[in-house]
Enzyme design. Sequence first.
Site, PDB file in Angstrom:
ATOM      1  N   CYS A 328      35.496  42.940  43.686  1.00 29.58           N
ATOM      2  CA  CYS A 328      34.927  41.875  42.778  1.00 29.58           C
ATOM      3  C   CYS A 328      34.263  42.423  41.766  1.00 29.58           C
ATOM      4  CB  CYS A 328      34.851  41.511  43.218  1.00 29.58           C
ATOM      5  SG  CYS A 328      33.713  39.671  42.550  1.00 29.58           S
ATOM      6  N   ARG A 430      51.370  38.548  40.787  1.00 26.22           N
ATOM      7  CA  ARG A 430      51.486  37.286  41.762  1.00 26.22           C
ATOM      8  C   ARG A 430      52.169  36.531  40.121  1.00 26.22           C
ATOM      9  NH1 ARG A 430      46.535  37.101  42.408  1.00 26.22           N
ATOM     10  NH2 ARG A 430      45.596  35.893  41.222  1.00 26.22           N
TER      11      ARG A 430
HETATM   12  P1  XMP Z   1      35.194  42.017  50.530  1.00 25.08           P
HETATM   13  O1  XMP Z   1      33.075  42.465  49.970  1.00 25.08           O
HETATM   14  O2  XMP Z   1      34.412  41.419  52.313  1.00 25.08           O
HETATM   15  O3  XMP Z   1      35.027  40.744  49.475  1.00 25.08           O
HETATM   16  O4  XMP Z   1      35.913  43.286  50.362  1.00 25.08           O
HETATM   17  C1  XMP Z   1      36.196  40.120  50.326  1.00 25.08           C
HETATM   18  C2  XMP Z   1      36.220  38.951  49.531  1.00 25.08           C
HETATM   19  O5  XMP Z   1      36.268  39.078  47.702  1.00 25.08           O
HETATM   20  C3  XMP Z   1      36.962  38.216  47.078  1.00 25.08           C
HETATM   21  N1  XMP Z   1      37.485  38.681  46.100  1.00 25.08           N
HETATM   22  C4  XMP Z   1      37.030  39.306  44.599  1.00 25.08           C
HETATM   23  N2  XMP Z   1      36.118  38.505  43.804  1.00 25.08           N
HETATM   24  N3  XMP Z   1      38.013  38.521  42.171  1.00 25.08           N
HETATM   25  C5  XMP Z   1      37.346  38.618  42.743  1.00 25.08           C
HETATM   26  O6  XMP Z   1      35.825  38.006  42.072  1.00 25.08           O
HETATM   27  C6  XMP Z   1      38.939  39.401  42.697  1.00 25.08           C
HETATM   28  O7  XMP Z   1      39.259  40.553  41.756  1.00 25.08           O
HETATM   29  C7  XMP Z   1      38.504  39.645  44.024  1.00 25.08           C
HETATM   30  N4  XMP Z   1      38.863  39.747  45.308  1.00 25.08           N
HETATM   31  C8  XMP Z   1      38.784  39.672  45.923  1.00 25.08           C
HETATM   32  C9  XMP Z   1      37.221  37.461  48.248  1.00 25.08           C
HETATM   33  O8  XMP Z   1      36.986  36.004  47.723  1.00 25.08           O
HETATM   34  C10 XMP Z   1      37.427  38.152  49.407  1.00 25.08           C
HETATM   35  O9  XMP Z   1      38.131  37.541  49.912  1.00 25.08           O
END
Ligand code: XMP
Length: 511
Positions: A328, A430
């Site tokens: 993220c 998507r």
């Molecule tokens: P971890 O740290 O376990 O977090 O990999 C998983 C969570 O990250 C979020 N997520 C995103 N957040 N941009 C964001 O701001 C993204 O592209 C993105 N993809 C995933 C999401 O809440 C996930 O469960």
Amino acid sequence: MATDRSLFPPLSKSSMAAVVEMTRGCTFDDFILAPRRSIVVSRDPAVIDLSCRLSRRITLNRPIVSANMDTVTRAPMAIVQAEEGGIGIIDRGFRPGEIDPQVREVEKVKRSQHGVISDPYAVAPEAALEEAAALMAASRVGTLVVLDGERKLKGVLTQRDMRFVDRAGARVADRMTPVDRLVVHEGDLDHEKAARLMVERKVKKLPLVTADGRLLGLITARDITRQRQVPFATRDRHGRLMVGAAIGATGDYLERAAELVRAGVDVLVIDIAHGHSIVMQRALEAFRKAFPDVELIAGNVATAEGARFLLDLGADGIKVGIGPGGGCTTRITTSFGVPQVQALVECRLAVGESGIGVIADGGIKRHGSLALALLFGGDCAMLGSAFAGTEEAPGEVVHKSVLIPESQKSVKVPFKVLRGMASLEAIRDRLDVEDADRVELEALGAEGMEISVPARGSARTIVRDMIKHLCSSISYGGADSLRGLREQFWRDPATFVIKQSESARRESYDR
Ligand code: XMP
């Protein structure tokens, strides 16, 4: 009144103020916990109660949820997570209108295990053997029940019954084992008794029928064995594994929800990057109108106002985390977000004793952070990158050359891709974002990235290791269950929590 062990314990006013103060601007690595006298003689996860809430009506035996990301959770991951006592959320990374592929993933999970199979694959006695063979091939099921037009059991047909048989012109009735030669039980039966009967009568399949011979369901030896192998699994009332699915907040989300509910999904997730928004409000209002009783998790939020907003709009669970995720870039690109421990504390206090689930979403890199996420406010935790690169994660393995500095030789190492759901790559696949129906890709501000992660073994090993470490945390904290640790922690947080200096942080976590 008996305490529901899965509920987060009530918090005292004085400890709330202390924790809010202590955690402002902080995340997991800012803290370490002071150990207490251990009261457990074994850290065995089979004896330490880790039950927790996912949402208002769903309880898990293990506090782990795999993230709805298209490089993390499809059916294989969701099956492992549910078998290990958590749950997986199938992502919505299918194009708008492409509802079937997501529904099929849900069906794969729901059909993977059963208590009693209420709708086993069936054929009519007069059907052609060719038809039965085609059904077995399409469903990958080796046994069909044979039912007449009134659902009365006439027999059972197995692959073995058709081996070396000239199928031309042959009917199912010619080859099936007729009902009078089957072991059949009248009425319902629990697994214990079914297992005894099956051992006694040396059968692997046990049809259950009504007094007038109508099929009630089928119990298989395979299902009984599987249920014993994974005793902490997350199951629905029919003994099937539970699974969640994400649906988005615009476009086809209501139609998608209807199809997923029809397929037996247990919980839906409406999550967008900024869940405290007008887009979310419209989505939740329309959703609740259409599906007043479907279990729903909404997100993401990271403030008290955001949490209350989702609670008031009828969410049964909320996902907390703006920007801590491994894939993220929101905080880097927008300068908005809340350090994850502060966000968890604020949201926990905001939902109070409403009974909804708080899911700590993102940022758990060390196993030890899981304990902190569950103490500071999470009922359970969602993880993405922790499961990236595993066998069950979707995506192909690619081999890349990696230079070994010591030998200056390059070796081929297997990798899999992890990408944020708001990365350009994921959006391009998507073509569906929360705040526009028609999207100019170039105009999009990506808030995620794509990274390569070394391929590793099964996610099951990772979950089991995490759970063992969580049990060790409970032992260090002087408790004998997750609920017990939370109670002790919130009774007097200041005696537990040590805010680390920069050098203490290095001593603790830099290796
Ligand atoms: P971890 O740290 O376990 O977090 O990999 C998983 C969570 O990250 C979020 N997520 C995103 N957040 N941009 C964001 O701001 C993204 O592209 C993105 N993809 C995933 C999401 O809440 C996930 O469960």
